[in-house]
Write an enzyme that holds these catalytic residues in place. Structure first.
Site, short mmCIF file in Angstrom:
data_model
loop_
_atom_site.label_atom_id
_atom_site.label_comp_id
_atom_site.label_asym_id
_atom_site.label_seq_id
_atom_site.Cartn_x
_atom_site.Cartn_y
_atom_site.Cartn_z
CB ILE A 189 -0.95 -0.03 1.22
CG1 ILE A 189 -2.01 -1.13 1.03
CG2 ILE A 189 -1.61 1.33 1.44
CD1 ILE A 189 -2.82 -1.46 2.27
CG ASP B 104 11.85 0.19 14.08
OD1 ASP B 104 10.67 0.59 14.09
OD2 ASP B 104 12.23 -0.82 14.71
CE1 TYR C 255 -2.33 -4.96 11.08
CE2 TYR C 255 -4.68 -5.42 10.89
CZ TYR C 255 -3.51 -4.91 10.35
OH TYR C 255 -3.52 -4.34 9.09
CE LYS D 35 -3.18 -1.31 10.70
NZ LYS D 35 -2.22 -0.32 10.17
CB THR E 49 0.05 -6.03 0.31
OG1 THR E 49 -0.22 -6.54 1.62
CG2 THR E 49 -0.96 -4.97 -0.06
P1 NAD Z 1 3.50 -4.59 3.26
O1 NAD Z 1 4.17 -5.61 4.11
O2 NAD Z 1 3.44 -4.80 1.79
O3 NAD Z 1 4.15 -3.14 3.53
C1 NAD Z 1 4.44 -2.72 4.83
C2 NAD Z 1 5.76 -1.96 4.78
O4 NAD Z 1 6.02 -1.46 6.11
C3 NAD Z 1 6.95 -2.86 4.41
O5 NAD Z 1 7.71 -2.26 3.37
C4 NAD Z 1 7.75 -2.96 5.69
O6 NAD Z 1 9.15 -3.08 5.47
C5 NAD Z 1 7.40 -1.64 6.37
N1 NAD Z 1 7.61 -1.69 7.80
C6 NAD Z 1 7.28 -2.68 8.67
N2 NAD Z 1 7.67 -2.37 9.90
C7 NAD Z 1 8.27 -1.16 9.84
C8 NAD Z 1 8.88 -0.32 10.78
N3 NAD Z 1 8.99 -0.68 12.06
N4 NAD Z 1 9.40 0.86 10.37
C9 NAD Z 1 9.34 1.22 9.07
N5 NAD Z 1 8.77 0.46 8.12
C10 NAD Z 1 8.24 -0.72 8.49
O7 NAD Z 1 2.04 -4.44 3.85
P2 NAD Z 1 0.74 -3.64 3.36
O8 NAD Z 1 -0.33 -4.63 3.26
O9 NAD Z 1 1.04 -2.75 2.22
O10 NAD Z 1 0.44 -2.78 4.66
C11 NAD Z 1 0.52 -1.37 4.72
C12 NAD Z 1 -0.39 -0.88 5.83
O11 NAD Z 1 -1.74 -1.20 5.49
C13 NAD Z 1 -0.11 -1.55 7.17
O12 NAD Z 1 -0.25 -0.60 8.20
C14 NAD Z 1 -1.21 -2.59 7.27
O13 NAD Z 1 -1.50 -2.89 8.61
C15 NAD Z 1 -2.33 -1.86 6.58
N6 NAD Z 1 -3.41 -2.70 6.09
C16 NAD Z 1 -3.15 -3.72 5.21
C17 NAD Z 1 -4.21 -4.49 4.75
C18 NAD Z 1 -4.01 -5.62 3.78
O14 NAD Z 1 -4.94 -6.44 3.63
N7 NAD Z 1 -2.87 -5.72 3.12
C19 NAD Z 1 -5.51 -4.23 5.18
C20 NAD Z 1 -5.73 -3.20 6.07
C21 NAD Z 1 -4.68 -2.44 6.50
#
Ligand code: NAD
Length: 252
Positions: A19, A64, A158, A162, A193
């Site tokens: 995302i 981080d 989680y 959130k 993702t």
């Molecule tokens: P993703 O794993 O593709 O991307 C997450 C990114 O965050 C990664 O590049 C990772 O390296 C980075 N990251 C993790 N911990 C970190 C830290 N401590 N410091 C800096 N960077 C860090 O996941 P995504 O699905 O794209 O998720 C993005 C956001 O969307 C997240 O907050 C997730 O909870 C939220 N989300 C995802 C979904 C889904 O279904 N994919 C649904 C609802 C919400």
């Protein structure tokens, strides 16, 4: 609508994947210089390179988001690399590991809250003075349907993080509104993702979720980036303290 000459850059945490990566491309398309921050330096550099290859402007830093000194150092470096203050913050960094309550360790609970919630707090603190100086800003926190509904079994940590983001962002909207800084939440449903794949959801589970969704598909990162793009745009200048949930109709 009065056009405004914007000055500044957009900081996207978690910009190296999923995302956050799609948000980097969307905001670059809107003309924002993009500051890609991710714990994974290689992924952040890759996305910044792709934005630049597409004609945009971007720099990357590894940090981080849960560590104050790392966030402050990375944001200062990005500010200087891009030559601009931060006008937009999208907090998309996140982790998701399933754990039933009985097996949920204190470490995983704390780590999940630290990345999502403390990370949001630290990143907002690192950029808010830029926005106050300009009397203009956009803050978007990526929450989740899980933060609204609980989501399902084995993700209480989680869901807590959130849901915390929703309260945090609403409070910011109240505090920062007088400075013309809007603060909103995007709460996606299931999005395809690397996070979802790493969490171990099988193809069969994903197909079953598609069958049950009113729109008959799971989301793509671009579905979420479009919602973020709207909230960052001038069209959303009167929208603050809101939760926009691109979820295909799974939470009604
Ligand atoms: P993703 O794993 O593709 O991307 C997450 C990114 O965050 C990664 O590049 C990772 O390296 C980075 N990251 C993790 N911990 C970190 C830290 N401590 N410091 C800096 N960077 C860090 O996941 P995504 O699905 O794209 O998720 C993005 C956001 O969307 C997240 O907050 C997730 O909870 C939220 N989300 C995802 C979904 C889904 O279904 N994919 C649904 C609802 C919400």
């Amino acid at each position: 609508m009065q056009l405004r000459v914007r000055r500044g850059a957009a900081l996207i945490t978690g910009g190296g994947s999923g995302i956050g990566r799609a948000v980097c491309f969307e905001l670059a398309r809107q003309g924002w210089p993009v500051a890609v921050l991710d714990i994974d330096a290689g992924k952040a550099e890759q996305v910044a390179g792709e934005v630049c290859a597409g004609g945009g402007s971007a720099h990357a830093q590894a940090a981080d988001v849960s560590v104050e000194a790392e966030v402050r150092t990375a944001v200062a470096a990005l500010r200087s690399q891009l030559g601009a203050p931060m006008a937009v913050l999208v907090h998309a960094a996140g982790i998701c590991t399933f754990a039933p309550l009985a097996a949920l360790s204190v470490e995983l609970f704390d780590r999940t809250l630290a990345v999502h919630l403390r990370g949001a707090f630290l990143c907002v603190q690192a950029v808010v003075q830029d926005m106050l100086d300009q009397q203009w800003g956009r803050i978007v926190a990526i929450s989740s349907v899980a933060g609204l509904s609980g989501g399902g079994p084995a993700i209480s940590h989680y869901a807590a993080a959130k849901a915390g983001l929703v309260g945090f962002t609403k409070a910011l909207a109240l505090e920062l509104g007088p400075a013309n800084i809007t603060c909103n939440v995007v709460a996606p449903g299931l999005i395809d993702t690397p996070l979802v794949r790493a969490a171990g959801l099988s193809e069969e589970t994903l197909r079953e979720m598609e069958r049950r969704a009113p729109l008959k598909r799971i989301g793509q990162p671009e579905d979420v980036a479009a919602a973020v793009g709207y909230l960052v745009s001038e069209q959303a200048s009167f929208v603050t303290g809101q939760v926009l949930s691109p979820n295909g109709g799974v939470y009604l």
